[in-house]
Scaffold this active site. Structure first.
Site, mmCIF file in Angstrom:
data_model
loop_
_atom_site.group_PDB
_atom_site.id
_atom_site.type_symbol
_atom_site.label_atom_id
_atom_site.label_comp_id
_atom_site.label_asym_id
_atom_site.label_seq_id
_atom_site.Cartn_x
_atom_site.Cartn_y
_atom_site.Cartn_z
ATOM 1 N N GLU A 1 91.412 48.727 75.236
ATOM 2 C CA GLU A 1 91.420 49.918 74.385
ATOM 3 C C GLU A 1 91.221 51.209 75.165
ATOM 4 O O GLU A 1 91.828 52.240 74.834
ATOM 5 C CB GLU A 1 90.347 49.805 73.289
ATOM 6 N N GLY B 1 92.263 43.910 69.640
ATOM 7 C CA GLY B 1 91.907 43.237 68.399
ATOM 8 C C GLY B 1 92.123 41.729 68.493
ATOM 9 O O GLY B 1 91.427 40.951 67.830
HETATM 10 N N1 3HC Z 1 101.146 47.338 68.756
HETATM 11 C C1 3HC Z 1 102.433 47.639 68.469
HETATM 12 N N2 3HC Z 1 103.466 47.390 69.291
HETATM 13 C C2 3HC Z 1 103.177 46.791 70.461
HETATM 14 C C3 3HC Z 1 101.869 46.451 70.829
HETATM 15 C C4 3HC Z 1 100.816 46.733 69.918
HETATM 16 N N3 3HC Z 1 99.536 46.415 70.165
HETATM 17 N N4 3HC Z 1 101.910 45.887 72.056
HETATM 18 C C5 3HC Z 1 103.191 45.866 72.432
HETATM 19 N N5 3HC Z 1 103.963 46.400 71.472
HETATM 20 C C6 3HC Z 1 105.430 46.514 71.478
HETATM 21 C C7 3HC Z 1 105.939 47.407 72.587
HETATM 22 O O1 3HC Z 1 105.968 48.749 72.180
HETATM 23 C C8 3HC Z 1 107.329 46.841 72.835
HETATM 24 O O2 3HC Z 1 108.169 47.362 71.847
HETATM 25 P P1 3HC Z 1 109.725 47.669 72.156
HETATM 26 O O3 3HC Z 1 110.318 46.345 72.509
HETATM 27 O O4 3HC Z 1 110.210 48.230 70.869
HETATM 28 O O5 3HC Z 1 109.723 48.630 73.281
HETATM 29 C C9 3HC Z 1 107.154 45.353 72.574
HETATM 30 O O6 3HC Z 1 105.946 45.239 71.806
HETATM 31 C C10 3HC Z 1 107.016 44.507 73.814
HETATM 32 O O7 3HC Z 1 106.001 45.073 74.633
HETATM 33 P P2 3HC Z 1 106.039 44.936 76.210
HETATM 34 O O8 3HC Z 1 107.349 45.382 76.718
HETATM 35 O O9 3HC Z 1 104.816 45.600 76.719
HETATM 36 O O10 3HC Z 1 105.944 43.354 76.356
HETATM 37 P P3 3HC Z 1 105.285 42.492 77.506
HETATM 38 O O11 3HC Z 1 105.623 41.109 77.185
HETATM 39 O O12 3HC Z 1 105.618 43.035 78.834
HETATM 40 O O13 3HC Z 1 103.702 42.671 77.337
HETATM 41 C C11 3HC Z 1 101.627 42.806 76.129
HETATM 42 C C12 3HC Z 1 103.048 42.189 76.200
HETATM 43 C C13 3HC Z 1 100.807 42.287 77.308
HETATM 44 C C14 3HC Z 1 100.986 42.374 74.828
HETATM 45 C C15 3HC Z 1 101.764 44.335 76.229
HETATM 46 O O14 3HC Z 1 102.703 44.768 75.276
HETATM 47 C C16 3HC Z 1 100.497 45.091 75.978
HETATM 48 O O15 3HC Z 1 99.689 45.229 76.872
HETATM 49 N N6 3HC Z 1 100.325 45.610 74.756
HETATM 50 C C17 3HC Z 1 99.224 46.464 74.407
HETATM 51 C C18 3HC Z 1 97.969 45.680 74.238
HETATM 52 C C19 3HC Z 1 96.875 46.572 73.748
HETATM 53 O O16 3HC Z 1 96.613 47.630 74.267
HETATM 54 N N7 3HC Z 1 96.163 46.110 72.705
HETATM 55 C C20 3HC Z 1 95.073 46.836 72.171
HETATM 56 C C21 3HC Z 1 95.542 47.615 70.995
HETATM 57 S S1 3HC Z 1 94.260 48.627 70.349
HETATM 58 C C22 3HC Z 1 93.297 47.571 69.438
HETATM 59 O O17 3HC Z 1 93.526 46.398 69.435
HETATM 60 C C23 3HC Z 1 92.194 48.204 68.682
HETATM 61 C C24 3HC Z 1 91.229 47.197 68.135
HETATM 62 O O18 3HC Z 1 90.073 47.188 68.928
HETATM 63 C C25 3HC Z 1 90.842 47.506 66.735
#
Ligand code: 3HC
Length: 655
Positions: free
Chosen positions: A130, A107
């Site tokens: 995603e 997003g």
């Molecule tokens: N939503 C909620 N929580 C999230 C999150 C998200 N999108 N991304 C990360 N978090 C949380 C993790 O669970 C973690 O929580 P914790 O400390 O309680 O364990 C905390 O944030 C830190 O995460 P990381 O340890 O992974 O932190 P890094 O600094 O190593 O990495 C990041 C940061 C690159 C942003 C990585 O967290 C990541 O890849 N996140 C997921 C990104 C993702 O997949 N986004 C797409 C979501 S789906 C979407 O957007 C749908 C849309 O199209 C409508």
């Protein structure tokens, strides 16, 4: 204007007529309901203020926006919905420019796509990951991205979920400019384009692409999907952007997003996402600081030791390799240098980084060289005497606070620790081969391991980019113990009437990249045979024992490397061998077993149950800390399909 607060997580301040909106929603600035509401309020404010000519959107801290809030999935949706926020941004009368200070994911990338311009900071990255969560972008990613960068590149990004850095983003047309201070540049761009016709991504025509290039990009994604639905859906939606108008494309994307978000595949991949974040966290390590590690000794520079050395060097450590002779040391150094070269050729390392790694490497034929090491990892022949002798010797070489790690696969690390003067500084670091590639590392918490030693091993593995899973001492640790149960069950079914190729076909159709018998052939059958022979005298005669693998080895069928194992490889690929079929029939007849048929469903269900039962035993024995750790071990070390969530998840919520 003083800083205005639009919601708990969104603030703004005006700089020379541009409202700079900052999202501050730690840890990753996810687009929670409060952020979406804050963005809407900021736009209201910008619309109503005659002195504001444009808007710049940025993230506080090191991340722009980490995507939708994954914790909100599965809960009733709260307004305003993200697509509505983005629709408003895209159609806003005043320019809205994204100042992308860090990762713009999911997003977050979609917010940037809906803006009228994108300035990338040097630490920016763009990605639509995603598919890795079993879904597709749900706020315009599949429709706006191809309008900016074309269909083939958009298929690649959405289908694989990979992120791109600023240079590639600029080359693709995803970033308009790279700037050291993206907020200032974005504000400047907003001022420059204010009052002119804005470049609205959704209004752009999708660039015409060569049909063969589109097909090749799609096939590349689909060939890696292995039964997972979301990559194919992402490709379908991106391709549809060429034929559908924006409105229809967005509606189709949203419908697909909602359908997939509620799917089993998405639930499994969300489980994996949170499992990875929980891995390596233990209550007993709260507040325990790891010891400092700068120099790492690696004893043994064979395939495993060299792989560990490469992973350690590329993570920035100094490495002292040790071998027994000058010749072996030279060969070890060459092996490590060769692996670094290969990493460079495949684009994983730059030439400069390779040179820096080599400058931090020494390989000596004298264990005394290990004196300055903060951590020593042994990767020598898996023999108890060899390892205990080595650890005793290390006691006299390294500092008293240096950590000693054993990479043993099958020996009892407690016995190795007991041979040393300081067993509390011994820990297991079980890497998987090739150690420079495989993410999984089992960190073995031995009987006497001190908490800060365990914390040191975990911190070290994380710095290497590994996925460390803590486990207690047991034969084969988590992975090989479950693998043994899995294999035993597969052999029972073969003895009872299933053919090895049926078992493998069922597993592969279910999502494993390779069935268990093909995997065994690849690994080689002789090591397990030798172990069975060693243990024969101790075996409970009442325990069921399948002799077929012994018969294969007796016939010289050791797997792929001997050209024959469970299958025949003489034609260059795996083929069913009538000799094996006959050998199995003879073994069944010798036990008076009347073979019966097994359906694919029964095969998979029994194998999953065998894995899950062994997993439950590991939990009951306190060897594994949590069920999700077991899932991660099987996914990252044994080919279990991630989109099925791992054996514990799959058996707890059967389809
Ligand atoms: N939503 C909620 N929580 C999230 C999150 C998200 N999108 N991304 C990360 N978090 C949380 C993790 O669970 C973690 O929580 P914790 O400390 O309680 O364990 C905390 O944030 C830190 O995460 P990381 O340890 O992974 O932190 P890094 O600094 O190593 O990495 C990041 C940061 C690159 C942003 C990585 O967290 C990541 O890849 N996140 C997921 C990104 C993702 O997949 N986004 C797409 C979501 S789906 C979407 O957007 C749908 C849309 O199209 C409508």
């Amino acid at each position: 204007m003083a800083a205005a607060r639009f919601s708990e997580t969104v603030t703004g301040d005006v700089r020379d007529g541009v409202l700079v909106v900052t999202i501050d929603n730690p840890p990753v600035n996810a687009l929670s309901a409060d952020v979406r509401a804050g963005l809407m309020a900021a736009l209201d404010h910008a619309k109503a203020s005659a002195d504001i000519v444009g808007v710049a959107v940025t993230g506080a801290g090191r991340i722009f926006i980490g995507g939708a809030d994954i914790r909100e999935f599965g809960k009733p949706p709260v307004e305003p919905h993200l697509p509505d926020v983005l629709d408003r941004i895209e159609n806003f009368a005043k320019p809205v420019i994204a100042a992308i200070n860090g990762a713009a994911l999911g997003g977050g990338c979609e917010v940037a796509l809906a803006c009228h311009g994108r300035i990338a900071g040097e630490k920016a990255s763009f990605g639509l990951p995603e598919v890795k969560l079993g879904i597709v972008p749900g706020a315009g990613g599949t429709q706006r991205l191809p309008r900016l960068i074309g269909i083939p590149a958009a298929i690649d990004m959405t289908g694989t979920g990979r992120s791109v850095k600023p240079e590639e983003a600029a080359r693709l047309g995803l970033a308009d400019k790279i700037a050291a201070d993206p907020v200032t540049e974005a504000a400047q761009l907003a001022r420059a384009v204010a009052g002119t016709p804005l470049r609205r991504t959704g209004a752009l025509t999708v660039p015409v692409a060569d049909a063969a290039t589109v097909e090749a990009a799609a096939n590349k994604v689909l060939s890696k999907a292995r039964g997972q639905a979301s990559p194919g859906e992402a490709v379908r939606l991106v391709r549809a952007a060429a034929d559908m108008g924006l409105r229809d494309g967005l509606a189709e994307e949203r419908a697909t997003f909602i359908r997939l978000r509620d799917s089993r595949e998405a639930a499994a991949l969300r489980h994996v996402f949170f499992a990875e974040r929980a891995a390596g966290k233990l209550d007993k390590l709260d507040g325990v600081a790891p010891r400092e590690v700068k120099t790492v000794g690696i004893v043994g520079t064979g395939l495993m030791g060299a792989g560990i050395a490469v992973a350690t060097l590329t993570a920035g450590y100094r490495v002292i390799g040790v071998e027994q002779t000058e010749e072996a040391a030279a060969a070890g150094r060459d092996r490590i240098a060769g692996m670094l070269d290969k990493a460079m050729q495949s684009g994983r390392l730059t030439a400069a980084t390779r040179d820096q790694c080599l400058a931090r490497l020494t390989v000596a034929a004298d264990a005394g060289e290990l004196a300055p090491a903060d951590l020593v990892i042994e990767a020598v022949f898996d023999d108890l005497t060899v390892k205990t002798d080595l650890f005793r010797k290390l006691d006299g070489i390294v500092r008293a606070d240096a950590v000693l790690a054993t990479n043993t696969s099958y020996l009892n690390p407690d016995e190795i620790a007991a041979a040393t003067a300081h067993p509390e500084r011994v820990v297991g670091l079980h890497f998987f081969s090739p150690a420079n590639i495989m993410r999984l590392t089992e960190v073995v918490d031995c009987k006497a391991t001190a908490p800060d030693v365990l914390a040191t091993a975990l911190a070290f593995a994380k710095k290497l980019g590994k996925l460390p899973i803590v486990c207690g001492v047991t034969e084969g640790f988590i992975g090989n113990r479950i693998y043994s149960a899995y294999r035993r069950e597969a052999e029972f079914m073969v003895e009872d009437g299933a053919e090895p190729q049926d078992v493998d076909a069922a597993l592969e159709a279910w999502g494993f990249p390779m069935g268990i018998f093909a995997v065994n052939d690849m690994a080689g059958l002789e090591i397990a045979w030798a172990k069975r022979k060693r243990q024969a005298a101790m075996r409970d005669p009442k325990e069921r024992y399948v002799e077929i693998p012994d018969r294969l080895c007796e016939a010289g069928r050791f797997g792929r490397k001997s050209g024959r194992g469970w299958y025949d490889y003489s034609s260059g690929h795996r083929a069913v061998d009538p000799q094996v079929t006959a050998l199995i029939e003879t073994a069944r007849a010798a036990k008076g077993i009347v073979p019966r048929r097994f359906s694919s469903e029964e095969i998979v269900a029994r194998l999953l149950k065998a894995m899950a039962n062994e997993g439950s035993a590991l939990l009951a024995e306190g060897i594994a800390a949590r069920a999700s750790d077991i899932d991660l071990v099987m996914i990252n070390g044994y080919g279990f399909p991630a989109y099925k969530g791992g054996p514990m998840f799959a058996s707890a919520s059967p389809s």
